[in-house]
Design an enzyme around this catalytic site. Sequence first.
Site, PDB file in Angstrom:
ATOM      1  N   ARG A  28     -16.916  32.092  14.931  1.00 53.54           N
ATOM      2  CA  ARG A  28     -16.487  30.901  15.675  1.00 53.54           C
ATOM      3  C   ARG A  28     -15.117  31.083  16.323  1.00 53.54           C
ATOM      4  NH1 ARG A  28     -16.786  26.240  11.604  1.00 53.54           N
ATOM      5  NH2 ARG A  28     -16.938  27.867  10.045  1.00 53.54           N
ATOM      6  N   HIS A  39     -16.074   4.840  21.034  1.00 47.78           N
ATOM      7  CA  HIS A  39     -15.538   6.157  21.401  1.00 47.78           C
ATOM      8  C   HIS A  39     -14.078   6.084  21.807  1.00 47.78           C
ATOM      9  CE1 HIS A  39     -19.875   6.377  21.755  1.00 47.78           C
ATOM     10  NE2 HIS A  39     -19.740   7.612  21.331  1.00 47.78           N
ATOM     11  N   GLU A  45     -26.240   0.732  22.608  1.00 48.40           N
ATOM     12  CA  GLU A  45     -24.974   0.912  23.306  1.00 48.40           C
ATOM     13  C   GLU A  45     -25.060   0.132  24.610  1.00 48.40           C
ATOM     14  OE1 GLU A  45     -22.561   2.463  26.419  1.00 48.40           O
ATOM     15  OE2 GLU A  45     -24.701   2.787  26.355  1.00 48.40           O
ATOM     16  N   ILE A  54     -22.937  -0.374  12.579  1.00 43.11           N
ATOM     17  CA  ILE A  54     -24.046   0.562  12.782  1.00 43.11           C
ATOM     18  C   ILE A  54     -24.267   1.461  11.569  1.00 43.11           C
ATOM     19  CG2 ILE A  54     -24.962   2.333  14.356  1.00 43.11           C
ATOM     20  CD1 ILE A  54     -24.705  -0.531  15.529  1.00 43.11           C
ATOM     21  N   GLY A  55     -23.290   1.560  10.683  1.00 39.62           N
ATOM     22  CA  GLY A  55     -23.543   2.319   9.455  1.00 39.62           C
ATOM     23  C   GLY A  55     -22.347   3.052   8.900  1.00 39.62           C
ATOM     24  N   PHE A 101     -14.304  31.370  19.365  1.00 42.70           N
ATOM     25  CA  PHE A 101     -14.120  30.532  20.542  1.00 42.70           C
ATOM     26  C   PHE A 101     -13.492  29.192  20.149  1.00 42.70           C
ATOM     27  CE2 PHE A 101     -15.802  27.248  23.428  1.00 42.70           C
ATOM     28  CZ  PHE A 101     -15.402  27.749  24.658  1.00 42.70           C
ATOM     29  N   GLU A 129     -21.731   5.426   4.564  1.00 46.94           N
ATOM     30  CA  GLU A 129     -22.185   6.808   4.816  1.00 46.94           C
ATOM     31  C   GLU A 129     -21.155   7.888   4.472  1.00 46.94           C
ATOM     32  OE1 GLU A 129     -24.193   7.279   8.642  1.00 46.94           O
ATOM     33  OE2 GLU A 129     -24.903   5.227   8.588  1.00 46.94           O
ATOM     34  N   CYS A 186     -21.809   1.910  18.163  1.00 50.46           N
ATOM     35  CA  CYS A 186     -22.268   3.072  17.383  1.00 50.46           C
ATOM     36  C   CYS A 186     -21.508   3.103  16.059  1.00 50.46           C
ATOM     37  CB  CYS A 186     -22.058   4.365  18.190  1.00 50.46           C
ATOM     38  SG  CYS A 186     -22.983   5.785  17.533  1.00 50.46           S
TER      39      CYS A 186
HETATM   40  N1  GLN Z   1     -25.864   5.232  11.296  1.00 49.38           N
HETATM   41  C1  GLN Z   1     -25.205   6.248  12.060  1.00 49.38           C
HETATM   42  C2  GLN Z   1     -23.707   6.019  12.019  1.00 49.38           C
HETATM   43  O1  GLN Z   1     -23.283   4.922  12.007  1.00 49.38           O
HETATM   44  C3  GLN Z   1     -25.677   6.297  13.484  1.00 49.38           C
HETATM   45  C4  GLN Z   1     -25.074   7.433  14.257  1.00 49.38           C
HETATM   46  C5  GLN Z   1     -25.588   7.630  15.672  1.00 49.38           C
HETATM   47  O2  GLN Z   1     -26.123   6.759  16.291  1.00 49.38           O
HETATM   48  N2  GLN Z   1     -25.436   8.799  16.229  1.00 49.38           N
HETATM   49  O3  GLN Z   1     -22.936   6.936  12.026  1.00 49.38           O
HETATM   50 ZN    ZN Z   2     -25.135   5.555  17.838  1.00 51.28          ZN
END
Ligand code: GLN
Ligand code: ZN
Length: 758
Positions: free
Chosen positions: A15, A695, A665, A432-433, A17, A485, A727
């Site tokens: 790796r 983001h 999104e 989203i998690g 690079f 998560e 997200c």
């Molecule tokens: N449940 C995931 C998270 O919240 C969804 C990630 C994704 O959509 N790429 O990270």
């Molecule tokens: Zn997402």
Amino acid sequence: MKTLAYGFPKLGEKREFKSLLEGFWKGKLSEEELIRGMQALEEQRALTYSQHVEYFPSGELSYYDFMLDMAITLGAVPKRFGSYEGLRTYFEMARGGQALEMTKYFNTNYHYLVPELEGKDFKLLENLPLRDYQFLNSKGYSPLPRLIGPYTFLRLSKILKRKEEGPFPLYELAKLEGQEEFEEYLNAVFPVYEELLRSLSSAGARRVLIEEPALCLDMQEWEWELVHETYGCLSKHANIWLITYYDSVSDYRRFVELPVKALGLDLVSNRENLESIQKYGFPEDKTLIAGIINGRNVWRANLKEKLELLEELSRYAKDMLISNSCPLFHLPVSLEPEDSLPEGLKERLSFAKEKLKELKSLKEALEGREEALKEVEESSRLSSQAFAVKEEVRRRVASLTEKDFEREMPYKERARLQQELLNLPLLPTTTIGSFPQTEEVRRARSAYTSGKMSEQEYKEFIRKQIEHVVRVQEDIGLDVLVHGEFERTDMVEFFAQRLEGIATTRHGWVLSYGSRVYRPPIIYGDVYRPAPMTVEEITYAQSLTQKPVKGMLTGPVTILNWSYYREDVPKHEIAYQIALALLEEVKDLERAGIRVIQIDEPAFREGAPLKRRDWKAYFDWAVKAFRLCSKASPQTQVHTHMCYSEFNEVLEYIYQMDFDVISIEASRSKGEIISAFENFKGWDRHIGIGVYDIHSPAVPTKAQIRAVLERSMKVLPVELLWVNPDCGLKTRRWEEVVPALKNMVETAKELRKELVKA
Ligand code: GLN
Ligand code: ZN
């Protein structure tokens, strides 16, 4: 017969690079050190190529992305970056505060930077292809300079037509407003390509390799005319080898008429190119670049079959080169360092370096060399043996009936039932998690994997994180909670490690963009679930609160699309196997008292084939795979999540997935998605349109959040709307996440009050 290879990964076996780039960005390396390091890597690659094949390209070691290189070569630098000052501007465009948009390259997991064309004055700004050619040339190699062709370049570009709307895809505009716009752009970049080719020829390049994968997309007659004309003129300045990949060309007969010296066809993706060759022949005065070694899957080729294919092809093509079917950068560099793969798997695999060896073996087998002939035998012996078969799984898939893909109760009724049980307010709030994967979380995980932390300690650590995130969510006042998560590195790798029939590698890194790497799992056998995968963490989270906690799974289509997959059974069967394993998890979660389950499918759209006419077949099984794993009892509220902007054209298929709630999104695509619902008759599913862009580190204001919600309320009944970010929050910091979610929840509460009064 000679061989050509292209697209060898630039990452480096260790790796390098990535280290170089990140070292430079952190200020640990000077520009000169960066350049020297990159050159050393490029030389290493040239050496590897030259040990295996006769022909290979220069100009593949872009410092960030090859599309960005092409944009800069052609002078397409948007005004906001100021005047071009070499690497500083280069990285501003790639990753600065106002960087170019990034999107997936065709149906692959590689992201390119979308060129933004602000006008039609192009010029040879920095001749990167010449620089790269001359470098390798000075080291004694004669590579083919590689370029992205003008048609593909423009087809993937956006233009700034109306300032207020932001960049818009040039090709879409041509479809809406006529071909003239596209034609004008082509005429404008064309002289720069001519100049570029002339400069390469004068520097001694005897041929150039031009990539035009966009010729595999759906194309209309006028486009073929333009492409034909373009190559007629470009061919005056150089000896052009034109290659296509990822699919069959959209019109074989027009393709082989193109006035170039050699034509490259992908003979792996499907049988269509081969059938066209058999039907229409191949022009006598051109060389066929036969892409027969798969550049994007990890299986060792059956060389015996490949030799038969070559023999068949040689009945039509007088002159032929053996090549890979598409760029090799979708593969890890080398198989050598893998030492913990399941028994019998390694000898069945082939990464980029091994693909080069396969090309060499084919050539040498044709010359009758003993060693190579042995290779041929061995490869054919291995591919004829069944591997990692689990009869039970096969039987289960074979016995599926329509009922397995249907939930027991129609949506409207189950929605009522779920509401009775969950008793959610209007505009329910959720996330989203994932929550921030802090340095602390990553450190603990690596301590655990390297054996410095015991399993007991690590589990305790994760529990602490879960407890913290549950408290935070309760304080903020969210309605449906998540467990955060923290135990997952990657949403696909996590499940791959827990499912049988899927291997994960230790060093199989692949670049997804810039310096960002990931390790795609390898689906090699029948897939099944030996034990519950998520139940422990989710039920722990649920035990801490009265509010519902979402069970969090990655969907079968996403697991499949983000992994290498076996080729001895049809793709839909692999998807169903994974779905059945996930269904068991769903059932276990239900039994453990979980009332809401989210099955993420962010890669649902991107697995779609290049050509529209192949979409139905893909979405049919993709939809069914999702329905299979989400056949929960009617009381369980099934959520899904997707995040990308090209949503409109697939809304019909998404609806067929029969979930109860979807979160998507919408903030980056500036309402494009919201307007899609205006045209969709009868949308009745609950939907959370992302109210802010995760983001960006910026904390969204209540006014911004309210604006998105009000826009959504114009096209969708408020009873269907949920409120959530667009997200997962894992890349953000706690300092950003908490105030952002507070603003989100407060806005929802304020709106609720207003709506009740009204
Ligand atoms: N449940 C995931 C998270 O919240 C969804 C990630 C994704 O959509 N790429 O990270
Ligand atoms: Zn997402």
